[in-house]
Design an enzyme around this catalytic site. Structure first.
Site, short mmCIF file in Angstrom:
data_model
loop_
_atom_site.label_atom_id
_atom_site.label_comp_id
_atom_site.label_asym_id
_atom_site.label_seq_id
_atom_site.Cartn_x
_atom_site.Cartn_y
_atom_site.Cartn_z
N GLU A 128 1.01 -1.13 0.02
CA GLU A 128 0.00 -0.07 0.04
C GLU A 128 0.85 1.40 -0.15
O GLU A 128 0.40 2.32 -0.62
CB GLU A 128 -0.77 0.06 1.16
CG GLU A 128 -1.96 -0.89 1.36
CD GLU A 128 -2.90 -0.98 0.15
OE1 GLU A 128 -2.51 -1.18 -0.89
OE2 GLU A 128 -4.26 -0.84 0.43
N THR A 181 -5.54 6.74 -5.60
CA THR A 181 -5.82 6.92 -4.44
C THR A 181 -4.41 8.06 -4.02
O THR A 181 -4.87 8.90 -3.10
CB THR A 181 -5.04 5.80 -3.61
OG1 THR A 181 -6.19 4.77 -4.13
CG2 THR A 181 -5.39 5.84 -2.02
N1 HSE Z 1 -8.38 4.82 3.41
C1 HSE Z 1 -7.97 4.77 2.05
C2 HSE Z 1 -8.22 6.20 1.55
C3 HSE Z 1 -8.08 3.61 1.23
O1 HSE Z 1 -9.50 6.45 1.22
O2 HSE Z 1 -7.33 6.81 0.99
C4 HSE Z 1 -7.31 3.84 -0.10
O3 HSE Z 1 -7.32 2.62 -0.83
#
Ligand code: HSE
Length: 265
Positions: A128, A181
């Protein structure tokens, strides 16, 4: 056992009010992955079907997560990974988390399960970090634990599995846009008022209580996001219209999964 084939579930993160702490695994959407032991030390991505993604280990989330695990073992060999992508990267249902968790779960299994699920989450979080610049756990935790999870704390990592009512289901609508993201995190405010925080943590508590008590009305009341949705929804054409239509059609709530599609419990 030298080879294992795994299903790597897609996930919905945030669940409206729980930015970076709440997530849920989907049971019917996900990637597949074949992982096998090799004599040569290292992690080798040998095949990717379905999407164009880097084969180079350090540029691939499964590779990076796998290296994080390998680094913590005395195992003298390595692993090769075949990835069959069904989840489109940037579609908001945890594409990178599926690959990262699939790799570390399979490698752990082939080594005789030396690591706990929480330790696997820490390895998968490295994937991530590569994908979004932040090692968040709200997708990788439900992908590894299943069902809903709460990341109660990041330091130390404390994952709380939450069993949701079995009749609850989510509809995912993908509006055919791609939102990275990392980009959708950069536009977020980094500070908020106490008044907003009070509303948000009230909803997080309400949602958890609703899930544990099978209280659909409470779940619906708690699916509110005062912090992220007002900003990110600007990136999603038609968001307000679809949300309103979903609520009118009887959904308990409607929100943004990660940064792009809508989920409608
Ligand atoms: N919590 C994270 C976001 C998840 O919303 O940026 C992204 O995969």
């Amino acid at each position: 056992m030298d080879e294992v084939k795994v299903f790597c579930p897609a996930t919905i993160a945030n669940i409206s009010c729980g930015f970076d702490v709440l997530g849920v695994a989907l049971d019917s959407v996900g990637d597949e992955m074949v992982v096998r032991k090799t004599n040569k030390k290292g992690v080798f991505i040998t095949k990717i079907e379905g999407q164009k993604l880097p084969l180079e280990t350090k540029s691939n989330v499964a590779g990076v997560a796998g290296l994080a695990l390998l680094d913590k073992t005395d195992y003298p060999g390595g692993f090769e990974i075949e990835i069959y992508k069904k989840i489109k990267p940037g579609s908001g249902i945890g594409s990178s988390a599926a690959s990262s968790t699939g790799a570390v779960w399979a490698m752990n299994h082939l080594l005789g399960d030396p690591f706990s699920k929480t330790e696997l989450v820490t390895f998968a979080m490295e994937g991530e970090r590569l994908a979004s610049d932040v090692a968040h756990a709200d997708n990788v935790a439900p992908a590894l634990f299943g069902d809903f999870t709460l990341v109660r704390s990041y330091t130390p990592l404390d994952i709380i599995p939450i069993q949701a009512p079995s009749e609850l289901f989510a509809t995912v609508i993908h509006p055919q846009i791609e939102v990275k993201t990392s980009d959708s995190r950069k536009i977020l405010k980094t500070s908020l008022s106490l008044q907003t925080a009070i509303k948000q943590w009230g909803n997080v508590g309400g949602l958890i209580a609703g899930l544990l008590q099978n209280d659909y009305d409470l779940i619906g009341r708690s699916l509110e996001d005062h912090i992220i949705e007002p900003i990110r929804s600007i990136l999603i054409p038609g968001f307000d219209m679809v949300k309103m239509a979903s609520l009118e059609a009887g959904a308990l709530g409607a929100g943004i999964s990660e940064s792009s599609p809508l989920y409608l419990p």
